[in-house]
Write an enzyme that holds these catalytic residues in place. Structure first.
Site: not given
Ligand code: TPP
Ligand code: MG
Length: 348
Positions: A239, A243, A252
């Site tokens: 990815r 998100h 993160y």
């Protein structure tokens, strides 16, 4: 368990130059859709959007492997698979704009996108069991992510599929992350594909950034599934973006995660280079595909904008036959708001 399929010469594959060019064009088309969808969301034109950037090879490859009668159970991130399968871009935009009737692709045998993680897996297995009992010549293909494999629905679905020979292919796009959780923390198994062994059927890992490897792997899995042998595929991909449009991955994750280069590579750049090396395309094909996608997107946005917006009160219709008092109050508030304001005014 089979292993990741590495890159080969075109002659070593089952495909020809026309197949490879069609896949490249579809990947470029999907990327343009994704970029435009993010831009539209940023403008407040539609609600939150989960980008699939980096997963084009996995999804376009899988879409090419499906036969007309196969049935797709997508997630919120499966938009590339859906548009490649033939769902109009405008339908996906309309669904994201709040029109529930555009959630499924009836003509394309596509179920609504699942947002509750893994909930679509038992549904797809139910369809696969139906196909088995009906002696049907189609299979269901269910999409999900690495995070979904920690849900009970995943294990229940795979167990039923193994016991009842469901005509189902489990297509896991391992994109390295479940929101902020890296796949290294998702499971102590050697791989996601390895989990199939416990349920009595085959698990396969494939280079999810190589669209022809995915096409080949999904095609052969669908053929097994139509014979009553389910397959779990783990497509290893990445990815590249957030998100969703509500997420900030810089909170993160490192700029360079500890994963092999083939997994982090941009699948479109990589496949375009391969196509040029193999003499499959001329320079300029990508730009041409981008221009065609732009034109298609303009028309899709126009179609979506020309579709009258639903009355906000409809929000209250489909859940209860008799609305509970609190919802009745909310409905009245909505009604008086709509009487006084144009609820879509902010969009203009
Ligand atoms: C049952 C359930 N629990 C939690 C969530 C919140 N949630 C949304 S996306 C997500 C992570 C899913 O990760 P993965 O399965 O890897 O799919 P990806 O988003 O990477 O495509 C979670 C936990 C949810 N939608 N449904
Ligand atoms: Mg994931």
């Amino acid at each position: 368990m089979n292993r990741v399929v590495g890159e080969r010469d075109l002659a070593e594959t089952q495909f020809d130059a026309t197949d490879a060019e069609a896949v490249l064009r579809d990947m470029v088309r999907a990327r343009r859709f994704d970029e435009r969808a993010v831009a539209l969301q940023r403008r407040g034109w539609m609600s939150g959007y989960p980008p699939f950037e980096g997963q084009e090879a996995a999804q376009v490859g899988a879409a090419h492997a499906m036969e007309t009668d196969d049935v797709l159970f997508p997630t919120y991130r499966s938009n590339a698979l859906q548009i490649t399968r033939g769902v109009p871009m405008s339908d996906i935009l309309l669904f994201r704009r709040g029109f529930p009737e555009y959630a499924s692709g009836h003509d394309e045998r596509v179920f609504p996108q699942a947002v509750p993680i893994a909930s679509q897996i038992p549904h797809a297995v139910g369809a696969g069991m139906y196909a088995q009992r009906d002696d049907a010549d189609w299979a269901s293909l269910v999409c999900f992510g690495d995070g979904a494999t920690s849900e009970g629905d995943f294990h229940e679905g795979l167990n039923f599929a193994g016991v009842f020979d469901a005509q189902t292919v489990f297509f896991c796009e391992n994109n390295g992350w479940a929101i902020s959780l890296p796949d290294s923390r998702q499971t102590a198994s050697d791989s996601i594909a390895a989990k199939a062994t416990a349920y009595g059927f085959e698990g396969v890992q494939v280079d999810g950034n190589d669209p022809l490897a995915v096409w080949e792997t999904v095609e052969s899995a669908l053929a097994s599934a139509r014979d009553g042998e389910p397959v779990l595929i783990e497509a290893l991909t990445y990815r590249r973006g957030a998100h969703t449009t509500a997420d900030d991955p810089s909170q993160y994750r490192d700029a360079t995660p500890d994963l092999p280069a083939w997994r982090l590579a941009d699948p479109i750049d990589r496949f375009e280079r391969w196509c040029l090396d193999q003499g499959v395309i001329d320079e300029g094909v990508r730009a041409e595909a981008e221009a065609a996608a732009e034109e298609e997107l303009e028309a899709a946005v126009e179609t979506a904008e020309d579709t009258p917006r639903p009355d906000p009160e409809e929000l209250f219709d489909p859940v209860y036959a008799d609305l509970p008092p609190e919802l009745r109050r909310q409905r009245e508030t909505a009604r008086s708001f709509v009487d006084e304001h144009d609820p879509y005014e902010l969009e203009r």
